[in-house]
Design a protein around this motif. Structure first.
Motif, short mmCIF file in Angstrom:
data_model
loop_
_atom_site.label_atom_id
_atom_site.label_comp_id
_atom_site.label_asym_id
_atom_site.label_seq_id
_atom_site.Cartn_x
_atom_site.Cartn_y
_atom_site.Cartn_z
N ASP A 135 -28.59 -34.52 34.50
CA ASP A 135 -29.18 -35.85 34.29
C ASP A 135 -28.66 -36.37 32.96
OD1 ASP A 135 -32.60 -37.20 34.15
OD2 ASP A 135 -30.64 -38.16 34.09
N THR B 170 -28.29 -30.85 31.29
CA THR B 170 -28.12 -30.03 32.49
C THR B 170 -29.11 -28.88 32.43
OG1 THR B 170 -25.76 -30.54 32.70
CG2 THR B 170 -26.57 -28.58 33.85
N LYS C 49 -28.71 -28.65 37.62
CA LYS C 49 -29.18 -30.01 37.87
C LYS C 49 -28.83 -30.83 36.66
CE LYS C 49 -33.36 -32.71 38.83
NZ LYS C 49 -34.86 -32.65 39.00
N ILE D 137 -36.60 -28.48 37.39
CA ILE D 137 -35.69 -27.86 38.35
C ILE D 137 -36.48 -26.85 39.15
CG2 ILE D 137 -34.94 -26.13 36.65
CD1 ILE D 137 -32.13 -26.28 37.94
#
Lengths: 114, 110
Positions: free
Chosen positions: B58, B62, B56, B50
């Protein structure tokens, strides 16, 4: 795609002896890194190569450690003479380039200095 | 002074719970941050990175970054026993030079 290869996987030597580690990065990866990971700690960057040139070796103990990357592919890390505190796992990693690219780590070489 | 700090743990969470792993950094020049997972006796593998403030996501992971507070975190939702590992936080000032923390050991219990 083959991963990062390292050899040997394990090495036991006595203090004051010399040792060498070999690394073959992922094909096409221009950037190669050597890390030292002491038990219970995170990896510490020793040296970073971009092709066959050194980008960063600020944390490499140059009085005993040396590394080279001839022809911009394989690399060798040498310790001469070894000290007890050099006992660690030596990790080689490679990435496509020097910016924010994933670094892929090899299996490492576990060095024990007695 | 350590540049990236993590609580070594172990952090124990029950299966199915959210695991929260935290990391602080001292160098305001750090631009991007990486979370690696390392199983015992194995090499680190990247989970995610990040570089912008915020979250963010995935999959079950997070990453959160707060540059003002110099704080990075990793949340793992629906934790599984296979998530049991050491999680390494790393910061980069650019040029892909990573400074790793000591790692946090996570144990997901059945």
């Amino acid at each position: 795609e083959a991963g990062v290869a390292q050899s040997p996987r394990y090495k036991i030597i006595e203090k004051r002896q010399s040792v060498a580690f070999w690394c073959n990065p992922i094909s096409g990866h221009a950037t190669l890194y050597w890390y030292q990971q002491i038990l219970g700690q995170g990896p510490k960057l020793l040296i970073q190569f971009q092709n066959n040139g050194v980008v960063d070796d600020s944390q490499l103990p140059k009085d005993r450690f040396s590394a080279e990357r001839l022809k911009g592919v394989d690399s060798t890390l040498k310790i001469q003479p070894a000290k007890l505190e050099d006992s660690a796992v030596y990790l080689c990693a490679s990435s496509f380039g020097p910016d924010i690219y994933e670094q892929y780590f090899g299996p490492g070489t576990r060095l024990t200095v007695t | 002074q350590k540049e990236v700090e993590q609580n070594s743990g172990p952090l124990s969470v029950p299966e199915g719970a959210i695991a929260s792993l935290n990391c602080t950094y001292s160098d305001r020049g750090s631009q991007s941050f990486f979370w690696y997972r390392q199983y015992s006796g194995k090499s680190p593998e990247l989970i995610m990175f990040i570089y912008s403030n915020g979250d963010k996501e995935d999959g079950r992971f997070t990453a959160q970054l707060n540059k003002a507070s110099q704080y990075v975190s990793l949340l793992i939702r629906d934790s599984q026993p296979s998530d049991s590992a050491t999680y390494l936080c790393a910061g980069s000032q650019g040029g892909n030079k990573l400074t790793f923390g000591t790692g946090t050991q996570l144990k997901v219990e059945l």
